[in-house]
Design an enzyme around this catalytic site. Sequence first.
Site, PDB file in Angstrom:
ATOM      1  N   PHE B 236       2.364  15.122   8.865  1.00  0.00           N
ATOM      2  CA  PHE B 236       2.337  15.474   7.131  1.00  0.00           C
ATOM      3  C   PHE B 236       1.846  17.005   7.131  1.00  0.00           C
ATOM      4  CE2 PHE B 236       0.701  11.229   8.643  1.00  0.00           C
ATOM      5  CZ  PHE B 236       1.633  10.581   7.932  1.00  0.00           C
ATOM      6  N   ASN B 569      19.916   6.557   4.456  1.00  0.00           N
ATOM      7  CA  ASN B 569      19.480   5.284   5.168  1.00  0.00           C
ATOM      8  C   ASN B 569      18.569   4.845   4.261  1.00  0.00           C
ATOM      9  OD1 ASN B 569      18.265   3.279   6.441  1.00  0.00           O
ATOM     10  ND2 ASN B 569      18.701   4.277   8.589  1.00  0.00           N
ATOM     11  N   GLU B 643       8.277  14.178   1.036  1.00  0.00           N
ATOM     12  CA  GLU B 643       7.177  14.703   0.107  1.00  0.00           C
ATOM     13  C   GLU B 643       7.016  14.238  -1.289  1.00  0.00           C
ATOM     14  OE1 GLU B 643       5.871  18.689   2.007  1.00  0.00           O
ATOM     15  OE2 GLU B 643       7.921  18.439   2.682  1.00  0.00           O
TER      16      GLU B 643
END
Lengths: 146, 679, 314
Positions: B236, B569, B643
């Site tokens: 992150f 995907n 994000e």
Amino acid sequence: MDLRVNGEPHSLDLDPRTTLLDALREHMGLTGAKKGCDHGQCGACTVLLDGRRVNSCLILAVTLDGASVTTIEGLSHPVQEAFLEHDGFQCGYCTPGQICSAVGMLAEADGASLPDAEIRERMSGNLCRCGAYPNIVAAIREVAAR
Amino acid sequence: MTTTTERAVGQPHRRVEGPDKVTGAARYAAEYQVGDDLAYGWVVQSPVARGTLTAVAVDPLVEADDVLAVLWHGNAPRLGKADDPELAVLQNDRISYRGQAVALVVARTLEAAREAAASLQLAIDAEPHDTVLRADHPDLYTPEKVNPDFPSESSTGDVDAAFAGAAVRVDVTYRTPALHNSPMEPHATTALWAGDDLVLYDSNQHPPGIAATVGALFDLPAARVHVITEHVGGGFGSKGTARPNAVLAAMGAKVTGRPVRLALPRQALFSMVGHRTPTIQQIRLGATADGKLTAVDHQAVGHTSRLFEFAEQTAVSTRHMYEAPAVRTGHRLARLDMPTPRWMRAPGEAPGMLALECAMDELAGSLELDPVELRVRNTGFDSYRKCLGLGADRFGWHDRDPRPRRRREGDWWIGTGVAGATYPAMIQPSSARARRQPDGDVEVSIAAADLGTGARTVLTQIAADALGLPYDRVRVRIGDSTLPQASVAGGSSGTASWGWAVTGACRALRESGGLDEATFDSTALVEKLNQEGKHAFGAHFAEVRVDAVTGEVRVSRLYGMYAAGRILNPRTARSQFIGGMIMGMGMALHEESVLDPAMGTWVTHDFAEYHVPVHADVESIEAEWLDDPDEGLNPMGSKGIGEIGIVGSPAAILNAIHHATGIRVRDLPARLDKLLPSL
Amino acid sequence: MKTFTYRTATSLDEGLEPGATFLAGGTNLVDLMKLGVATPDVLVDVTKLPLDEVSDRPDGGLRIGAGVRNSDLAVHPRVRQDYPVLSQALLAGASGQLRNMATTAGNLLQRTRCRYFMDATMPCNKHEPGSGCPAQEGDHRNLAILGGSPSCIATHPSDMAVALTALDAVVQTDRRSLALGDLYVLPGSTPEQETVLSHGELITSVDLPDPRGKSAYRKVRDRASYAFAVGSVAAVLRVDDGTVADVRLAFGAVAPKPWRAYRAEEALRGRPATRSSFLEAADAELAAATPLRDNAYKITLIRNLVASVLEGLA
């Protein structure tokens, strides 16, 4: 001390300070159980001790003489396939703990019906920072319904 | 003969490494068996926020048989130059923040290392410290640039005049606390020296970057540092660059001549690997009576450290999000005796859009205009408009009574909120190699890292299509700095950047007329690309309920509609979107690093005190997206998706709390103690 | 973690050598040892002692062995049926994994979660008497509004103990019987002393009197689960003809011990079982509260909870 891990007997000579988690990871090469917090606050280290889910980071191995431990490496359970199908993980670090916890939780529930809210509450001792929670619940729901 | 192969891109393939992750076979940085003489490192951290370390004394009796080395600036090996001063560990006596690494213990066992570290006697001359960020901090300054490379200030039109003359005005200040990335896998390194070469099993988001950075510190070219990063337990942003654990492990291994494993304890992550700066943001919005923005002013205050400047780009997204004749933004920083802030998921956008999107909700209230409609009227981006419109329909937005504090079921106040989301589409140069195997399968290599994003899987899909091979005939190798160089897994740029290189290498192999290997470097093409003005957009919708008895907030529904390029995907993309939204929920409701000014540090430094959402917090959550390929951006037509989920979702929740209760929480997180007095 | 020697206890009354501590589930003690907050020289493992039974008592009450795991106690049929407040409190605590480990006595004796206490590098009068209490001026949002002192405003973190307090539980040790309310001592000027137990005194069971009314536990925390309380209320209530015949109330996360609300109970007995009576009773108890800068919200929280929980039972 003697410990049975994933069905195999082990004879160990450990520092009394060694936790079950460190014994598995550092002394037995079983790194499936993860160290996320080392203080019982994340659930990544969850294993089954005599069939019950526990935080292996808060158990001193020396207290376990004669006990039987199952780690993710020793599991073969439909929850694992359901995690793959429902994408019940991203980074994978909490995953062994989530799966061991789910297996323990399903045994605790003993066939009782598990609405989603109940699964969520019972699984809340396993943090997932990637936020795979809805997928994990879907995976467990599918297995619980069988 | 021509065979038709179904396109792999767009298919919901399961994760390539999934079977390893559900059986415990996947290895993370602290899990490699590297020999019988493995030693363990433990970091000693400063107990004061500012001062000098004058001496370190070792109790000769503690763990005497097992301690191999105790290193501090008085005896540690000298390092080469560090671009990041926080990596110059144990090089001088200065203490710049509480929790800074001041010594390293290396011992034969983990238990001995921890106990020896706890028993070290540190002689410290402590000095008064300053750790509190205030909007009126006397030392606030305007940095030259904010991250990654934006001007600190921007101004179009006459904001003051436009604001003064606006029919409707909002002037509010929002505060966000310090936040910690808190990946599930603590930062860890297993280091060993093979002759003069260094091998690092390291948890990071950028193996080639780690190799270069750590190499420079040990006077080695990057090629002589081998960084292995097969699996990463989340980052992150906090693992984007080398952290002190990598340097300390290498140092410990060098001094002891043994492999050294250094896994930071969870508590250390709260000072040693970065955080998101707290922010104080003043937003002023002026609008016409029919809801057209005339003035937008966004002034953000954050902190950096004494060691070097990190300037979060808090107000930058306000520069493009809405159209107004007068827009001004600015950033100011205070240098505090605190750890340097770092990247945390959607740096800039996450805190900045919290403030902007809550202020927009306040403006909608003042205008008595539907908050979705207010946004639609003020954006010039068609894809954002579509997200708002379609998202509102899918969420069931239009049933709501716009007035706050109207819907009550039992003890619960119920409300809904909306907020926009944006994130720049970024692409960075990368290289890849495609190599034909004897059996006709193709191995594709790139030094990327998969932090759980699904990169390994999506790159396999991209490669299969570029090669014209079935998905299961392609194997992707990543997570190794010796592979063709890849950009960082950050800024939601990984798939677009690496995918371009992979596409190039695979096409080159396919078109090579039978060669066994082809490589591709996207640098020249990426440098020619105009990335300006390329953004992903989204709209978040939340339904919350607030307990009138206790002030507890529950998010009953959270919904995101995105326009983020071609989705490669859907299975892994949905996971990334909802994962970001859940982190956004944490930001809105739970997460806060609580500062004690007297102690000069955060007193929340574990998972019992720094609350992230748990299973029980996440009820109904869904993410959907528009078909929105941007073929001009890269060969896949994709934008980043890692994000945007955390951008705007906190504001949607806060706006829903206001709608439910009539209470405006302007300092995060929206905990019950802030709601209870007014319920 | 400081090194120690380990042995298993073989009898209930063997006591402890100097520097020794009993080890049960370990969920709190091992945690504190890793943090350097607890530094025992000897660990005496009591989990092999025969203390894991739950049995009926002749008076209709229940005897809970000190070593019974929290998860087993929570689902015990008699606890579920006759003492729902206890079952609810247990299930509101920690996680499934921790409840499988934690024991009855260990839960009672767990230490505060005060952020200064939990950090060995911080001053704390419990670590080192006289070193000060930074929480008074610092972070105390989740610390005591009742029963604290200038030396310490730590809160007791247990949920189970709050329920047991409302149930008038009695603690049996190898040496004596103690009302649970008498087990804990308030910090005053000696916050390092938390209970009246002597060194080596072992809790062997907790006895519950026969069930005396309807009961419930409600816990409020900062996230939906797996968090310590910011406020909780345990209540046992018997109403006859719309009048409060008997009531016992205890508050959690507001005081250095599970807080028995005697004043509130006094104010309620014989009064109509109505919301206004409940609120007045809560006010009677909370009049003694001494909130600091950031924890006054707990007064409102507990007041609301008392009314809500009692209304649910009435």
